[in-house]
Scaffold this motif. Structure first.
Motif, PDB file in Angstrom:
ATOM      1  N   THR A   5       0.841  -1.196   0.000  1.00 34.29           N
ATOM      2  CA  THR A   5       0.000   0.000   0.000  1.00 34.29           C
ATOM      3  C   THR A   5       0.882   1.254   0.000  1.00 34.29           C
ATOM      4  OG1 THR A   5      -0.064   0.200   2.404  1.00 34.29           O
ATOM      5  CG2 THR A   5      -1.761  -1.204   1.370  1.00 34.29           C
ATOM      6  N   GLU A   6       0.241   2.367  -0.226  1.00 40.88           N
ATOM      7  CA  GLU A   6       0.938   3.656  -0.140  1.00 40.88           C
ATOM      8  C   GLU A   6       1.551   3.830   1.243  1.00 40.88           C
ATOM      9  OE1 GLU A   6       0.032   8.473  -0.433  1.00 40.88           O
ATOM     10  OE2 GLU A   6      -1.574   7.059  -0.886  1.00 40.88           O
ATOM     11  N   HIS A  10       5.457   4.587   2.426  1.00 36.65           N
ATOM     12  CA  HIS A  10       5.844   5.739   3.247  1.00 36.65           C
ATOM     13  C   HIS A  10       6.530   5.293   4.539  1.00 36.65           C
ATOM     14  CE1 HIS A  10       4.091   8.422   0.451  1.00 36.65           C
ATOM     15  NE2 HIS A  10       2.840   8.253   0.813  1.00 36.65           N
ATOM     16  N   TRP A  39      -2.885   8.126  -3.270  1.00 39.02           N
ATOM     17  CA  TRP A  39      -2.583   7.397  -4.496  1.00 39.02           C
ATOM     18  C   TRP A  39      -3.701   6.423  -4.801  1.00 39.02           C
ATOM     19  CZ3 TRP A  39       3.032   5.601  -3.110  1.00 39.02           C
ATOM     20  CH2 TRP A  39       3.856   6.712  -2.974  1.00 39.02           C
ATOM     21  N   LEU A  46       2.364   0.200  -7.797  1.00 37.96           N
ATOM     22  CA  LEU A  46       2.964   0.386  -6.472  1.00 37.96           C
ATOM     23  C   LEU A  46       4.312  -0.335  -6.382  1.00 37.96           C
ATOM     24  CD1 LEU A  46      -0.206   0.054  -4.229  1.00 37.96           C
ATOM     25  CD2 LEU A  46       1.130   2.124  -4.646  1.00 37.96           C
TER      26      LEU A  46
END
Length: 112
Positions: A5-6, A10, A39, A46
């Motif tokens: 995932t985003e 991060h 996003w 991704l």
């Protein structure tokens, strides 16, 4: 292979979190906004972003320097990954451009 995932990206690359510019009260009243858009990418995109971040980080690690990049946002535009960013290092722009080109194949596959 587990999904990504985003937030995962991060967490792994803290420097990749979108930079939110500070606005004056006047700018806010004039309608400027700074909330980064989340996003909305499929898993393959991704994974490509993950590869790009890994290459960017490796570039700075090799130079024994902290990562110097500010990312303001990422989105798809005209079938290509668009990265709104700033870095004082031209090599970082070349890395990003390479992954923008690679993303074209992934976005064209999504359309099929």
């Amino acid at each position: 292979m587990s999904s990504i995932t985003e937030a995962d990206l991060h967490n792994r690359f803290p420097w990749s979190k979108p930079v939110v510019p500070c606005l004056t009260d006047k700018e806010k009243l004039e309608g400027y906004f700074t909330d980064p858009m989340p996003w909305n990418f499929d898993e393959p995109v991704l994974r490509l972003i993950e590869q790009m971040f890994t290459e960017i980080e490796a570039y700075f690690t090799k130079k024994n320097q902290p990562v110097e990049i500010a990312i303001y946002g990422m989105h798809e535009l005209f079938g290509e990954l668009q990265v709104e960013m700033y870095s004082p290092h031209p090599k970082v722009y070349r890395i990003v451009k390479k992954y923008q080109r690679l993303s074209r194949v992934l976005f064209s596959e999504e359309e099929d």
